[in-house]
Design an enzyme around this catalytic site. Sequence first.
Site, PDB file in Angstrom:
ATOM      1  N   ASN A  91      -7.972 -27.214  15.443  1.00  0.00           N
ATOM      2  CA  ASN A  91      -7.802 -27.106  13.993  1.00  0.00           C
ATOM      3  C   ASN A  91      -8.779 -26.084  13.383  1.00  0.00           C
ATOM      4  O   ASN A  91      -9.245 -25.191  14.078  1.00  0.00           O
ATOM      5  CB  ASN A  91      -7.875 -28.475  13.311  1.00  0.00           C
ATOM      6  CG  ASN A  91      -7.040 -28.519  12.030  1.00  0.00           C
ATOM      7  OD1 ASN A  91      -7.508 -28.134  10.965  1.00  0.00           O
ATOM      8  ND2 ASN A  91      -5.797 -28.936  12.138  1.00  0.00           N
ATOM      9  N   ARG A  92      -9.071 -26.236  12.082  1.00  0.00           N
ATOM     10  CA  ARG A  92      -9.745 -25.153  11.362  1.00  0.00           C
ATOM     11  C   ARG A  92     -11.252 -25.390  11.182  1.00  0.00           C
ATOM     12  O   ARG A  92     -11.669 -26.514  10.918  1.00  0.00           O
ATOM     13  CB  ARG A  92      -9.090 -24.955   9.988  1.00  0.00           C
ATOM     14  CG  ARG A  92      -7.651 -24.502  10.134  1.00  0.00           C
ATOM     15  CD  ARG A  92      -6.915 -24.283   8.834  1.00  0.00           C
ATOM     16  NE  ARG A  92      -5.600 -23.709   9.137  1.00  0.00           N
ATOM     17  CZ  ARG A  92      -4.536 -24.437   9.523  1.00  0.00           C
ATOM     18  NH1 ARG A  92      -4.604 -25.749   9.597  1.00  0.00           N
ATOM     19  NH2 ARG A  92      -3.407 -23.830   9.823  1.00  0.00           N
ATOM     20  N   HIS A 196      -1.009 -30.341  21.643  1.00  0.00           N
ATOM     21  CA  HIS A 196      -0.287 -29.736  20.514  1.00  0.00           C
ATOM     22  C   HIS A 196       1.211 -29.627  20.809  1.00  0.00           C
ATOM     23  O   HIS A 196       1.795 -28.545  20.783  1.00  0.00           O
ATOM     24  CB  HIS A 196      -0.903 -28.358  20.246  1.00  0.00           C
ATOM     25  CG  HIS A 196      -0.655 -27.807  18.888  1.00  0.00           C
ATOM     26  ND1 HIS A 196       0.518 -27.188  18.537  1.00  0.00           N
ATOM     27  CD2 HIS A 196      -1.432 -27.777  17.781  1.00  0.00           C
ATOM     28  CE1 HIS A 196       0.440 -26.787  17.271  1.00  0.00           C
ATOM     29  NE2 HIS A 196      -0.733 -27.137  16.790  1.00  0.00           N
ATOM     30  N   ASP A 278       1.452 -30.984   6.928  1.00  0.00           N
ATOM     31  CA  ASP A 278       0.536 -30.418   7.920  1.00  0.00           C
ATOM     32  C   ASP A 278      -0.799 -31.079   7.614  1.00  0.00           C
ATOM     33  O   ASP A 278      -1.714 -30.456   7.101  1.00  0.00           O
ATOM     34  CB  ASP A 278       0.464 -28.891   7.821  1.00  0.00           C
ATOM     35  CG  ASP A 278      -0.207 -28.282   9.044  1.00  0.00           C
ATOM     36  OD1 ASP A 278      -0.672 -29.054   9.912  1.00  0.00           O
ATOM     37  OD2 ASP A 278      -0.276 -27.036   9.141  1.00  0.00           O
ATOM     38  N   GLU A 359      -0.589 -34.511  16.748  1.00  0.00           N
ATOM     39  CA  GLU A 359      -1.815 -34.107  17.440  1.00  0.00           C
ATOM     40  C   GLU A 359      -2.865 -35.216  17.374  1.00  0.00           C
ATOM     41  O   GLU A 359      -3.485 -35.415  16.328  1.00  0.00           O
ATOM     42  CB  GLU A 359      -2.394 -32.840  16.795  1.00  0.00           C
ATOM     43  CG  GLU A 359      -1.507 -31.621  16.896  1.00  0.00           C
ATOM     44  CD  GLU A 359      -1.808 -30.589  15.808  1.00  0.00           C
ATOM     45  OE1 GLU A 359      -2.857 -29.930  15.864  1.00  0.00           O
ATOM     46  OE2 GLU A 359      -0.986 -30.452  14.881  1.00  0.00           O
TER      47      GLU A 359
END
Length: 399
Positions: A91-92, A196, A278, A359
């Site tokens: 992820n971010r 994923h 999301d 996920e």
Amino acid sequence: MRIHALLLGAISLTGATAASIPAPDPNGKYWLNTSSISLAFIPYGASITNLLLPDKHGNLLDIVAGYDNATAYTLDAAHPHFGSVPGRYANRIKNSTFSIFDEDGTETKYHVTPNENNGLNTLHGGPDGWDYRNFSVVAYTPSSSITFSIVDPDGKEGFPGEVVSYITYTVSNSTWDIKMVALATTKATPIMLSSHTYWNLDGFELDDALGHELYMPFAGMRVGVDGILIPTGEVLGNERGGINDFWSRPKKIGEAFGNDTKENGLEGNCGTGCTGYDNCYIHSLRPSPPSLSQSWRDPSQMVARLSSPHSGIKLEVYSDQDAFQMYSCNQQKGDVPLKWTQGTDTLRTIPKYGCVVLEVQDWIDGINHPEWGRTSKQVFKPGGDPYVLQARYVFGVDK
Ligand SMILES: *[C@@H]1O[C@H](CO)[C@@H](O)[C@H](O)[C@H]1NC(C)=O
Ligand SMILES: *[C@@H]1O[C@H](CO)[C@@H](O)[C@H](O)[C@H]1NC(C)=O
Ligand SMILES: *[C@@H]1O[C@H](CO)[C@@H](O)[C@H](O)[C@H]1NC(C)=O
Ligand SMILES: *[C@@H]1O[C@H](CO)[C@@H](O)[C@H](O)[C@H]1NC(C)=O
Ligand SMILES: *[C@@H]1O[C@H](CO)[C@@H](O)[C@H](O)[C@H]1NC(C)=O
Ligand SMILES: *[C@@H]1O[C@H](CO)[C@@H](O)[C@H](O)[C@H]1NC(C)=O
């Protein structure tokens, strides 16, 4: 490197040595088949490429997105992370920066390579994250399991220290088990992995996956994000009956899609200008009232169930992870070809909203939010506990 050698030694004790590992099929895929399900994997990102099982009519469906051969994964510049293990940090990461604190509180700041939003953040470990690389196959027993490994060098993509990881997939009957282990061997570093996989339980026979039903009985809360999906620090309650309520009852993913998405908040729910999902749902909290302190999930309980009335196929997910990202394939736009095992004569590409990514993971960007208390689950150091992720996917068919 010594720990690496010890682990390799332990694995070779189970009987597999490089010389005796069976070859992949002509498409570069390693199959694990039981009498109920067939799964295929490739070294690129330690990815699952195919998962076949019969639907309620007895027709064999391939229910994960991917490509026909291993080489195709390395050629697609869009790199949708199909079926892969994103790493070393999924992820971010906000501003592509984080800090690690040593025992006496001394802070070391790190900047990792950005690869999203014109350089504003890092997604899935950077432009050459784990799922852009070929893992090694260290063990493979066709009827039951495969183990991949990767050695991620110190400084790669800006991350501190070497990380050594083993990903083992095991199948039996109608069950796919996932075990991921990772060790920081030289410096303290963040580690967060995930699987994923893009699901379409109809083998892409319909124009979208919005008729799939999702139930996440413990997903009472979610991580609040800004317009580019970077966590703001807020933890939000998933109001009963609201668009993000998948906990009070099983619900079609498409239920909130309609002409009122502005009013119901689905427009913007997955970032600025994006309609759909999301989101990082959190399993460890009560839905109401929101509380950061109460953990109420028994890890042996099912955290999610995805099912499709069209095929009758259902997937139950069990996991030791405290969060769960769900993505409704909002960014797909019909330009990725389906595998030959999927679709219909007329449907040959993945449509918008044509899949669902689930996920299992920890709280996203937890390294930048020490107030969430995730540090012991996200920062690992030499000699400390290893990173461990376990998940079990159980498949079934309702006639
Ligand atoms: C495993 O199953 C797949 C899909 O049914 C099939 O193509 C493959 O030949 C099988 N492999 C083995 C080794 O049985
Ligand atoms: C990874 O494996 C694929 C499929 O075998 C191959 O085409 C590609 O060249 C490999 N990439 C690297 C960097 O080794
Ligand atoms: C693998 O797939 C790619 C993309 O579809 C195709 O161009 C290539 O010819 C295939 N390679 C093999 C060996 O089949
Ligand atoms: C954002 O990253 C830059 C390095 O590119 C760094 O200089 C700056 O301090 C970071 N900002 C924050 C708020 O961490
Ligand atoms: C799995 O399959 C084996 C062998 O076919 C069988 O003995 C066992 O009972 C099955 N287990 C479950 C949980 O169905
Ligand atoms: C769409 O709008 C019409 C008119 O306002 C309304 O009757 C209908 O229920 C709406 N449909 C959905 C799915 O929201």
